[in-house]
Design a protein around this motif. Structure first.
Motif, short mmCIF file in Angstrom:
data_model
loop_
_atom_site.label_atom_id
_atom_site.label_comp_id
_atom_site.label_asym_id
_atom_site.label_seq_id
_atom_site.Cartn_x
_atom_site.Cartn_y
_atom_site.Cartn_z
N ILE A 257 45.18 29.34 46.52
CA ILE A 257 45.64 28.05 47.02
C ILE A 257 45.00 27.78 48.38
CG2 ILE A 257 47.70 29.02 48.13
CD1 ILE A 257 49.17 26.46 47.29
N ARG A 258 44.69 26.53 48.63
CA ARG A 258 44.12 26.14 49.92
C ARG A 258 45.24 25.93 50.92
NH1 ARG A 258 39.19 24.28 51.01
NH2 ARG A 258 38.74 23.84 48.83
N PRO B 299 47.12 24.20 53.95
CA PRO B 299 47.13 22.81 54.40
C PRO B 299 46.36 22.64 55.72
CG PRO B 299 49.36 23.57 53.94
CD PRO B 299 48.46 24.75 53.85
N ASN B 300 45.56 21.60 55.77
CA ASN B 300 44.78 21.23 56.97
C ASN B 300 43.79 22.31 57.40
OD1 ASN B 300 46.32 18.86 57.05
ND2 ASN B 300 47.91 19.92 58.22
N LYS B 301 43.39 23.17 56.49
CA LYS B 301 42.41 24.22 56.79
C LYS B 301 41.43 24.30 55.63
CE LYS B 301 45.53 27.18 59.40
NZ LYS B 301 46.11 28.52 59.48
N ARG B 302 40.32 24.95 55.89
CA ARG B 302 39.34 25.16 54.83
C ARG B 302 39.54 26.50 54.13
NH1 ARG B 302 33.48 23.10 55.85
NH2 ARG B 302 33.96 20.91 55.60
N THR B 303 40.43 27.31 54.63
CA THR B 303 40.61 28.64 54.07
C THR B 303 41.53 28.61 52.86
OG1 THR B 303 42.44 29.06 55.58
CG2 THR B 303 40.27 29.79 56.29
N ARG B 304 41.37 29.61 52.02
CA ARG B 304 42.21 29.76 50.83
C ARG B 304 43.01 31.04 50.94
NH1 ARG B 304 40.52 26.65 46.26
NH2 ARG B 304 38.69 25.44 46.75
N ILE B 305 44.15 31.04 50.30
CA ILE B 305 44.97 32.24 50.21
C ILE B 305 44.80 32.79 48.80
CG2 ILE B 305 47.30 33.20 50.35
CD1 ILE B 305 48.06 30.86 52.15
N TRP B 306 44.31 34.02 48.71
CA TRP B 306 44.13 34.67 47.42
C TRP B 306 45.48 35.17 46.94
CZ3 TRP B 306 40.94 34.87 43.62
CH2 TRP B 306 41.02 35.90 42.69
N LEU B 307 45.87 34.78 45.73
CA LEU B 307 47.19 35.12 45.20
C LEU B 307 47.16 36.19 44.11
CD1 LEU B 307 48.53 31.47 44.99
CD2 LEU B 307 48.83 33.12 46.84
N GLY B 308 45.99 36.65 43.75
CA GLY B 308 45.92 37.77 42.84
C GLY B 308 45.28 37.46 41.50
N SER B 309 45.12 38.53 40.72
CA SER B 309 44.53 38.49 39.40
C SER B 309 45.56 39.01 38.41
CB SER B 309 43.29 39.38 39.41
OG SER B 309 42.69 39.41 38.15
N TYR B 310 45.73 38.29 37.31
CA TYR B 310 46.80 38.60 36.35
C TYR B 310 46.28 38.56 34.93
CZ TYR B 310 49.33 37.50 40.57
OH TYR B 310 49.76 37.48 41.86
N SER B 311 46.99 39.22 34.03
CA SER B 311 46.55 39.21 32.63
C SER B 311 47.06 38.00 31.86
CB SER B 311 46.95 40.48 31.90
OG SER B 311 48.09 41.07 32.38
N SER B 312 48.05 37.29 32.37
CA SER B 312 48.55 36.11 31.67
C SER B 312 48.47 34.88 32.57
CB SER B 312 49.99 36.32 31.20
OG SER B 312 50.87 36.25 32.28
N PRO B 313 48.23 33.71 31.98
CA PRO B 313 48.18 32.49 32.78
C PRO B 313 49.54 32.13 33.38
CG PRO B 313 48.01 31.96 30.46
CD PRO B 313 47.95 33.45 30.57
N VAL B 314 50.61 32.52 32.71
CA VAL B 314 51.96 32.23 33.22
C VAL B 314 52.20 32.98 34.53
CG1 VAL B 314 54.41 32.42 32.73
CG2 VAL B 314 52.84 31.74 30.93
N ALA B 315 51.79 34.25 34.59
CA ALA B 315 51.98 35.04 35.81
C ALA B 315 51.20 34.44 36.97
CB ALA B 315 51.57 36.48 35.57
N ALA B 316 49.96 34.04 36.71
CA ALA B 316 49.15 33.43 37.76
C ALA B 316 49.76 32.10 38.22
CB ALA B 316 47.72 33.21 37.26
#
Length: 140
Positions: free
Chosen positions: A37-38, A40-57
């Motif tokens: 997710i990006r 707010p008001n910044k160019r940086t993103r927050i990495w939220l992880g890698s998951y095996s299901s789309p629901v978890a992500a």
């Protein structure tokens, strides 16, 4: 708008819905689902992880977007936000990442358990790496 342009646009929307079933996630070439997710008001993103299901992500994304934008955030699963998250404090990127990955990992574990083969289906499988025993031969 012309008829052809309308059809092309509808086709693109349908295809993107199939490729990205939820907001804030995407699928890697090798099949894992990732969320970010990006800020707010910044160019940086927050990495939220890698998951095996789309629901978890998607649930990890929902957690992060809720902490960043509050109750007015557009969520994938608005019914799944817990009441205890009502206190909307200013959290750091690291805190948001930690909370989101905890939720995503929990959902991923539940999804994996639901789709894991049961013991009865695995006991009927033949081990192809094992040499056949003379007792098990069908030549008798």
């Amino acid at each position: 708008m012309e008829e052809g342009a309308y059809c092309t646009e509808r086709k693109k929307q349908r295809q993107s819905q199939q490729d990205k079933p939820y907001r804030g996630i995407r699928m890697r070439k090798w099949g894992k689902w990732v969320a970010e997710i990006r800020e707010p008001n910044k160019r940086t993103r927050i990495w939220l992880g890698s998951y095996s299901s789309p629901v978890a992500a998607a649930r990890a994304y929902d957690t992060a977007v809720f902490y960043l934008r509050g109750p007015s955030a557009r969520l994938n699963f608005p019914e799944c936000i817990a009441e205890d998250k009502g206190c909307h404090d200013e959290l750091s990127s690291a805190d948001i990442r930690k909370k989101a990955t905890e939720v995503g990992a929990r959902v991923d574990a539940v999804q994996s358990a639901l789709h894991a083969p049961t013991e009865s289906t695995t006991s009927n499988r033949v081990d192809l790496n094992q040499y056949p025993s003379p007792e098990a031969s069908d030549d008798n």
